[in-house]
Design a protein around this motif. Sequence first.
Motif, PDB file in Angstrom:
ATOM      1  N   GLY A 260     -70.045  69.055  28.387  1.00 57.06           N
ATOM      2  CA  GLY A 260     -70.771  68.064  29.173  1.00 57.06           C
ATOM      3  C   GLY A 260     -71.930  68.695  29.932  1.00 57.06           C
ATOM      4  O   GLY A 260     -73.020  68.122  29.992  1.00 57.06           O
ATOM      5  N   CYS A 261     -71.684  69.866  30.506  1.00 60.56           N
ATOM      6  CA  CYS A 261     -72.760  70.579  31.217  1.00 60.56           C
ATOM      7  C   CYS A 261     -73.896  70.911  30.252  1.00 60.56           C
ATOM      8  O   CYS A 261     -75.081  70.735  30.580  1.00 60.56           O
ATOM      9  N   LEU A 262     -73.537  71.411  29.094  1.00 66.79           N
ATOM     10  CA  LEU A 262     -74.547  71.797  28.108  1.00 66.79           C
ATOM     11  C   LEU A 262     -75.389  70.599  27.681  1.00 66.79           C
ATOM     12  O   LEU A 262     -76.615  70.709  27.570  1.00 66.79           O
ATOM     13  N   GLU A 263     -74.746  69.469  27.481  1.00 66.24           N
ATOM     14  CA  GLU A 263     -75.480  68.270  27.086  1.00 66.24           C
ATOM     15  C   GLU A 263     -76.492  67.875  28.153  1.00 66.24           C
ATOM     16  O   GLU A 263     -77.648  67.524  27.843  1.00 66.24           O
ATOM     17  N   ARG A 264     -76.100  67.941  29.415  1.00 66.21           N
ATOM     18  CA  ARG A 264     -77.009  67.566  30.504  1.00 66.21           C
ATOM     19  C   ARG A 264     -78.129  68.591  30.653  1.00 66.21           C
ATOM     20  O   ARG A 264     -79.259  68.240  31.009  1.00 66.21           O
ATOM     21  N   ILE A 265     -77.813  69.874  30.407  1.00 74.21           N
ATOM     22  CA  ILE A 265     -78.850  70.910  30.455  1.00 74.21           C
ATOM     23  C   ILE A 265     -79.911  70.651  29.383  1.00 74.21           C
ATOM     24  O   ILE A 265     -81.117  70.750  29.635  1.00 74.21           O
ATOM     25  N   VAL A 266     -79.461  70.338  28.187  1.00 77.68           N
ATOM     26  CA  VAL A 266     -80.394  70.053  27.085  1.00 77.68           C
ATOM     27  C   VAL A 266     -81.264  68.837  27.431  1.00 77.68           C
ATOM     28  O   VAL A 266     -82.474  68.827  27.151  1.00 77.68           O
ATOM     29  N   ASP A 267     -80.677  67.825  28.060  1.00 77.97           N
ATOM     30  CA  ASP A 267     -81.459  66.650  28.473  1.00 77.97           C
ATOM     31  C   ASP A 267     -82.570  67.062  29.445  1.00 77.97           C
ATOM     32  O   ASP A 267     -83.702  66.603  29.336  1.00 77.97           O
ATOM     33  N   CYS A 268     -82.231  67.945  30.388  1.00 74.42           N
ATOM     34  CA  CYS A 268     -83.238  68.414  31.357  1.00 74.42           C
ATOM     35  C   CYS A 268     -84.337  69.220  30.672  1.00 74.42           C
ATOM     36  O   CYS A 268     -85.518  69.074  30.997  1.00 74.42           O
ATOM     37  N   LEU A 269     -83.931  70.072  29.744  1.00 71.99           N
ATOM     38  CA  LEU A 269     -84.923  70.873  29.015  1.00 71.99           C
ATOM     39  C   LEU A 269     -85.868  69.973  28.220  1.00 71.99           C
ATOM     40  O   LEU A 269     -87.077  70.222  28.189  1.00 71.99           O
TER      41      LEU A 269
END
Length: 269
Positions: A260-269
């Motif tokens: 879940g963290c990784l998915e949100r990080i990718v969204d920010c990137l």
Amino acid sequence: MPKAERDLRRLAYCGTCKSLGTLFGQKSRFLLNHDPVFLAELLLALAAGPERASLDRAVSPSASAFRSYHCLALPQVDEIPLELKIAASVNVVLAEFKLHDKLVDAPGLQWRIADKVFSGCFSGAARELEKLDFPMPEAFEWLARQVQRESAAESSPSGQMLPLDLSLLSSLAEPTEMITALFFSRAGIVCGCADETAVLLYELGCQFGRLVYVLDALEDFEQDRRKREFNAVRTCAGLSLEVAVLPDSARSAAVAELAGCLERIVDCL
């Protein structure tokens, strides 16, 4: 990938390492960590813009001190891009926070020696960030809260029969999230990012801090048990030190949290 692209990607790691040596002495390079390197890569990419001018300048022949093939060569202070100066300073401060955590968990001789050896580096890095108006008092307040929360969680088990107490995990991870978010956001502002970009960097830093906290606990589960040190995943799973292997249900819950963290990080990137 092509050599030019490899050089650009390597710059964030080697550039942060060499900037550490110039700013805080060669011994500080032992503190190099991938987390601030990620910040360096972000800041350099943002500074470069569509034409990646900042990255091209840093790996040009005139900036050979940044190249990986000559590890002992260090750049002059005025050669170091602001992005790498920030990443190097953040690297040292986060290392100080990590060492502080070790001194609380297991105040052994090796950690006290390390604290003495690197004390000059720590104070120097804090001064550099204070010059740039980084919120150092707030960061140290969050560090104190982390120590308090971990101590309270270990002494007062939640008693919940869950694979992983995600509410407790969120509370334990919050200080790391906030410190990372504050540093990422302020770094963007100092480097001239637009307000909306700084907001995204704050959210990205928050999620990255959470990912790092949970991932470290997951990877260090067995080692922390052997050393009888605090481990967030073990505590949130309600496990005693006698349990040598993390149950699959708890591991799956932790991995899902990381995803879940990784998915949100990718969204920010």
